[in-house]
Design an enzyme around this catalytic site. Sequence first.
Site, PDB file in Angstrom:
ATOM      1  N   LEU A 222       1.435  78.621  26.606  1.00 32.87           N
ATOM      2  CA  LEU A 222       2.400  77.755  25.919  1.00 32.87           C
ATOM      3  C   LEU A 222       3.578  77.413  26.824  1.00 32.87           C
ATOM      4  CD1 LEU A 222       2.365  79.400  22.367  1.00 32.87           C
ATOM      5  CD2 LEU A 222       0.979  77.508  23.256  1.00 32.87           C
TER       6      LEU A 222
ATOM      7  N   TYR B  24       6.702  95.535  32.193  1.00 31.78           N
ATOM      8  CA  TYR B  24       7.352  94.815  31.095  1.00 31.78           C
ATOM      9  C   TYR B  24       8.386  95.720  30.428  1.00 31.78           C
ATOM     10  CZ  TYR B  24       3.418  91.524  31.511  1.00 31.78           C
ATOM     11  OH  TYR B  24       2.475  90.631  31.967  1.00 31.78           O
TER      12      TYR B  24
ATOM     13  N   PHE C 210       5.979  74.577  24.959  1.00 31.96           N
ATOM     14  CA  PHE C 210       5.084  74.074  23.924  1.00 31.96           C
ATOM     15  C   PHE C 210       5.259  74.882  22.635  1.00 31.96           C
ATOM     16  CE2 PHE C 210       2.910  72.857  27.900  1.00 31.96           C
ATOM     17  CZ  PHE C 210       2.857  71.487  27.700  1.00 31.96           C
TER      18      PHE C 210
ATOM     19  N   SER D   9       0.769  82.657  29.818  1.00 34.08           N
ATOM     20  CA  SER D   9       1.728  81.560  29.588  1.00 34.08           C
ATOM     21  C   SER D   9       1.024  80.264  29.176  1.00 34.08           C
ATOM     22  CB  SER D   9       2.597  81.328  30.819  1.00 34.08           C
ATOM     23  OG  SER D   9       3.408  82.434  31.088  1.00 34.08           O
TER      24      SER D   9
ATOM     25  N   GLY E  60       7.223  78.770  26.375  1.00 40.35           N
ATOM     26  CA  GLY E  60       7.998  78.266  25.249  1.00 40.35           C
ATOM     27  C   GLY E  60       8.186  76.772  25.212  1.00 40.35           C
TER      28      GLY E  60
ATOM     29  N   HIS F 236      -1.784  93.910  39.071  1.00 42.96           N
ATOM     30  CA  HIS F 236      -0.872  92.831  38.698  1.00 42.96           C
ATOM     31  C   HIS F 236      -0.636  91.852  39.845  1.00 42.96           C
ATOM     32  CE1 HIS F 236       2.602  92.301  35.571  1.00 42.96           C
ATOM     33  NE2 HIS F 236       1.982  91.169  35.812  1.00 42.96           N
TER      34      HIS F 236
END
Length: 319
Positions: free
Chosen positions: A197, A54, A202, A195, A200, A116
């Site tokens: 949501l 990240y 939601f 994720s 984004g 990952h």
Amino acid sequence: MQQRFIGNRSVGAVGFGAMSFGGMFGATDEATSLACLDAAAAAGISHVDTANIYGMGVSERIIGMWGRRDVHLATKCGIVGGPPRTVRNDEPYIRQCLEESLRRLNREHVDLYYIHRRQPDIPIEDLAGTMAKLVQEGKIGGYGLSEIAPSTLRRAHAEHPVTAVQNEFSLWTRLPQLGLIQACQQLGVAFVAFSPLGRGVFGRTPLTRTFRAGIDFRDSNPRFVEPNFSANLAAIAPFRDLCAARGWTVPGAALAWVLAQGDHIIPIPGTRTADHLADWQVPVLDTADLSRIEHLLPAGFAHGSRYGDHQMAFVESYC
């Protein structure tokens, strides 16, 4: 906040995903990210999730600057930045990545360490053996796997118990309900939903097509390109209307639905700002509420795949 378990550690039922601190969804800065973490802790969030990829260490470094020792902390390794992007699960590489992550996080130990993505040509039993060594050495409290199939979980767990599995799961991504969530429950493994949501969709207000090409990966994600994007916004609009009528925030209701799918499920929404975090007010949904939501957003309603072909590398499929 209600509590759930990751291994033998009780954590807030809603965790925090720190991917956006690395700039994956647009520019941010240290001060804003640190304020967001403070707001998360104040809201009762006690599980924070990041990864070495990240922002190529930026997210981990910010969490290290934050310095809180009373949160349950997870990070990940295994994805090798490209192009082309590849994966490595060999023991020397995992150990190297862990030491680098610990330095950035300003810790000598991380509570949960994920692979990952799985490297297909390394037997999962060998990988589980490597992670078991790190547990025994006190470097990590437990290990997890991400974007895997139920069969992989069972094989790894038989070699050394898996603490958590992290796969995408939300109202518009239901694949884990076809075996993975059930396998986690049977084995006593936490299911961490990333994720939750919908990247984004939601969120507080409907998204607009303003994704920065080359920076925000939604710009080329099938669900966020036309005509799928407009179709998805139209499909979700009645759910937004329901939330408004019930006095729920849209993110809060979406998180409540995820939480209602199993008491071993911990969603980890992410945001860059404390302002958006304030929308994660989780209502209590009764049977009628869940039935109404299912009617409005049935499994498979989304237009487009959750990933493009270029994003599917090393993601395990099982259905």
